[in-house]
Design an enzyme around this catalytic site. Structure first.
Site, short mmCIF file in Angstrom:
data_model
loop_
_atom_site.label_atom_id
_atom_site.label_comp_id
_atom_site.label_asym_id
_atom_site.label_seq_id
_atom_site.Cartn_x
_atom_site.Cartn_y
_atom_site.Cartn_z
N GLY A 390 3.19 6.59 -3.67
CA GLY A 390 2.51 6.27 -2.43
C GLY A 390 3.19 6.86 -1.21
O GLY A 390 3.86 7.90 -1.26
N SER A 391 3.07 6.15 -0.08
CA SER A 391 3.42 6.69 1.24
C SER A 391 4.90 6.96 1.44
O SER A 391 5.29 7.53 2.45
CB SER A 391 2.95 5.71 2.32
OG SER A 391 1.55 5.55 2.25
N ALA A 392 5.75 6.58 0.50
CA ALA A 392 7.18 6.83 0.64
C ALA A 392 7.49 8.32 0.76
O ALA A 392 8.54 8.71 1.27
CB ALA A 392 7.94 6.22 -0.53
N LYS A 394 5.86 10.50 2.59
CA LYS A 394 5.26 11.08 3.80
C LYS A 394 6.26 11.83 4.67
O LYS A 394 5.88 12.72 5.44
CB LYS A 394 4.54 10.01 4.60
CG LYS A 394 3.23 9.55 3.94
CD LYS A 394 2.56 8.42 4.70
CE LYS A 394 1.24 8.02 4.04
NZ LYS A 394 0.60 6.86 4.70
#
Length: 708
Positions: A390-392, A394
């Site tokens: 996931g967003s980790a 980004k």
């Protein structure tokens, strides 16, 4: 007067038949040849032949030595060796089955050696070791089998075995124990030493066997070593295991080990650090020169080299901090299960590293069997399990876009407009549409905007887009974004000094019709497509923390020697920090992402994702992640929607000394508790306390506010 001569009888001349003379002549020649041969042997070759009679062969027999020890970063013993009394057997050259049979029977009366895991064939081999029994059985076989030449001894033995299988007598308990001992002796190669008993050897057994050693050729008293774990077994999934004398060398690597001088019953590291550093830990075997007479018996033995205990491993991990991390992981995952959120979860994993050197500070994991719900230690899941995080990721997305030039340090604000594609749910962030009109890079990281990241990918792919129409991107968009991610180690093996590391998994780039999966490319931008290992996530966040250097993680800080008195000796080698590569971002670009990660923890917006960590002092920076996925209870059961919670971060943010990565995969989709942040907070807090890290003035390059 006439004389009358009386006729005399005619005398026959004596003659020896020719044949008899021929025989005498042949006898003379043979006698002469014999005399000549005796003269040749006695006079010319007497000394040489006398030496041949007394001839001995010299060969070298090796013996095992204790393996090296393993210590944590503070010198605490993690793995040691426990010495056990042992009864050994060294097989001489030309030892007959009957001899081993006799020794086994005698020894079985002196020691208690349960006959475990013996097969019928083992008992048959023991029974046929008796010469008289083997001869008697041969006589009962068909004549054509009895007349088999000696070259077909193996074939004859098969017939003997087949006969005994049908006529095997009942063995007494003592005979069964003897059969077990015989199996061990028979399996030994010539002049190799095997353990007849190396567990629970009593003082009485040592005494009675020692008194009768001369009656049992090859039997001796010795010492065996087994691994001991004074600090508990919490790190054994990192340290690994060693094979035992019974299992010996791994079958799949047998030839390689034998080629390197190992014996079949040697103990070797079979997993993880014990295997990775086998050449260091094994030591140098003792060497004894053995003289063997012409009767194949050992005449004399002389010790030539006492052997050298294996070298020691000094790890980078502080076992006290390791236990703290394990406890945080255990307590949190227990809460997950108690709350009913973890029925489909694979477990929980956490790892910490010095971002400036690559030294692993802690590595912990728990794996849950979703069918039985049994939880087992699985620290190695950090390197051999891959997850959609996931967003980790980004931070890598923004830094890739900065390299690509689609945004700059001074111009990075974008409209926060969702993306509408035909036949696909609207692509948006977790917060409601319209919450923000626009976001800059730091703010997008703070509130974890998926929209911002997807627009970066579209710009990198030179998009052609209008709402509700098909999106067009360059065909190389996947390789471009993955290339940026690779610079930080995402999707690549880190090179950690442990076997079994995987590279993760990449999703397909095109469908079965050959069309580019543009929607998946957008998902990749915010971490909801490819799979990464947690050690890769740690390397990635460390590269940001240390301003762009991808460090190779390592667990062994140094290798040292043990002295003859058992004390710790000098350092033989020290692992030097190794830079795998340097990311292609400027310091200003990295600082921009660091600022965004500081705001992830210390921002004031309602959608700031990691404010539960803002009480830590010194302050930390990081990035949360929530990935959507699916899991099933068992094969054939329906897929259930889940979420995976992750976090990467570093501290102190101003001068990082620790970087961490945490993940809890496949929680129930409705889970709202940030369990990963609970673990992260304890990891940072415990590290501060144990390393006396004091308050600092925080971290801020330029504080930006969210437009909205």
């Amino acid at each position: 007067m006439k004389y009358i001569r009386t006729p005399q009888p005619k005398r026959n001349k004596s003659r020896i038949p020719f044949r008899l003379n021929l025989l005498f002549f042949i006898a003379f020649l043979l006698l002469a040849a014999l005399v000549a041969q005796l003269a040749y042997l006695q006079i010319l070759n007497g000394p040489r032949l006398a030496a041949e009679v007394d001839r001995t062969n010299k060969t070298t027999v090796t013996g095992n030595v204790p393996r090296g020890l393993i210590f944590d970063s503070k010198g605490r013993e993690l793995v040691t060796n426990k010495a056990n009394n042992a009864i050994t057997y060294t097989k001489s050259v030309g030892t007959k089955p009957q001899q081993m049979y006799d020794i086994a029977n005698q020894l079985a009366k002196l020691i208690d050696k349960p006959a475990d895991n013996l097969t019928q064939r083992d008992y048959i081999d023991y029974y046929l070791a008796q010469t008289k029994v083997a001869n008697r059985i041969t006589k009962k076989l068909p004549k054509q089998i009895q007349k088999l030449p000696s070259a077909d001894a193996d074939k004859l033995y098969k017939y003997q075995v087949a006969y005994v299988r049908k006529h095997m007598p009942t063995l007494t308990p003592i005979q069964k124990e003897a059969a077990g001992l015989y199996k061990i002796m028979n399996g030994a190669t010539q002049l190799s030493t095997v353990y007849l008993k190396n567990q629970n050897v009593t003082a009485h057994e040592v005494a009675v066997v020692g008194e009768r050693l001369t009656q049992m050729p090859g039997v001796n008293l010795g010492t065996d070593w087994e691994r001991s774990y004074p600090n508990g077994e919490s790190m054994t999934s990192i340290i690994g295991r060693v094979s035992n004398e019974k299992s010996g060398l791994p079958a799949d690597e047998l030839n390689a080990y034998l080629a390197n001088g190992y014996a079949r019953n040697d103990r070797v590291g079979t997993s993880y650090l014990e295997k990775e550093y086998e050449n260091v830990l094994k030591g140098s075997k003792s060497q004894t020169q053995v003289e063997i007479g012409n009767n194949n018996q050992i005449v004399q033995s002389v010790s030539k080299f006492k052997g050298q205990q294996g070298a020691n491993l000094n790890l980078t991990i502080d076992s006290a901090y390791q236990k703290k991390v394990e406890k945080a992981l255990d307590d949190t995952f227990s809460s997950v299960r108690s709350a009913g959120a973890g029925s489909l979860s694979d477990g929980a994993y956490a790892v910490a590293m010095d971002p400036n050197t690559g030294r692993i500070l802690a590595m912990a994991g728990q794996h849950q069997n979703v069918q039985t719900h049994k939880v087992e230690d699985d620290a190695l899941g950090v390197i051999n399990r891959a997850f959609v995080v996931g967003s980790a990721v980004k931070g890598a997305t923004v830094l890739g876009a900065l390299q690509d030039g689609v945004i700059t340090v001074d111009h990075n604000t974008q409209a926060d407009t969702p993306i509408y594609l035909p036949g696909t749910p609207v692509k948006k962030s977790v917060y409601p549409i319209g919450t923000f009109s626009s976001l800059d890079a730091a703010s997008a990281l703070e509130v974890s905007s998926n929209i911002y990241m997807m627009w970066l990918a579209m710009k990198e792919g030179h998009y052609a887009y209008s709402p509700n129409n098909y999106l067009k991107l360059d065909n190389d968009i996947f390789s471009k974004m993955r290339g940026y991610f690779n610079q930080f180690g995402l999707g690549l093996k880190t090179g950690i000094d442990l076997p079994g590391e995987i590279a993760g998994f990449e999703g397909p780039t095109h469908n079965s019709s050959g069309n580019l999966l543009v929607g998946s490319a957008l998902d990749l931008a915010y971490g909801n497509y490819d799979n990464y290992t947690l050690i890769q996530m740690l390397q990635y966040i460390s590269a940001i923390a240390n301003n762009g250097y991808r460090m190779r993680p390592y667990l062994v800080n140094s290798i040292s020697q043990t002295l003859s008195d058992g004390s710790r000796g000098p350092i033989l080698s020290t692992t030097q920090p190794s830079v795998t590569s340097k990311v292609e971002n400027t310091q200003a670009q990295i600082d921009l992402v660091k600022q965004g990660m500081w705001q992830v923890v210390h921002g004031t917006n309602a959608w700031t994702t990691a404010t539960s960590l803002n009480s830590l002092n010194p302050g930390v920076a990081g990035k949360t992640g929530t990935a959507q996925g699916f899991a099933r209870q068992s094969k054939g059961s329906p897929l259930t929607e889940t979420i995976t919670e992750s976090f990467v971060g570093f501290a102190p943010a101003k001068n990082p000394k620790i970087a961490i990565a945490v993940i809890i995969p496949n929680l129930k989709a409705e889970t709202t508790t940030p369990y990963q942040l609970q673990i992260a907070k304890e990891m940072f807090s415990d590290f501060y306390k144990m390393n006396d890290i004091k308050e600092d003035k925080g971290y801020s390059i330029h504080q930006k506010t969210i437009n909205g």
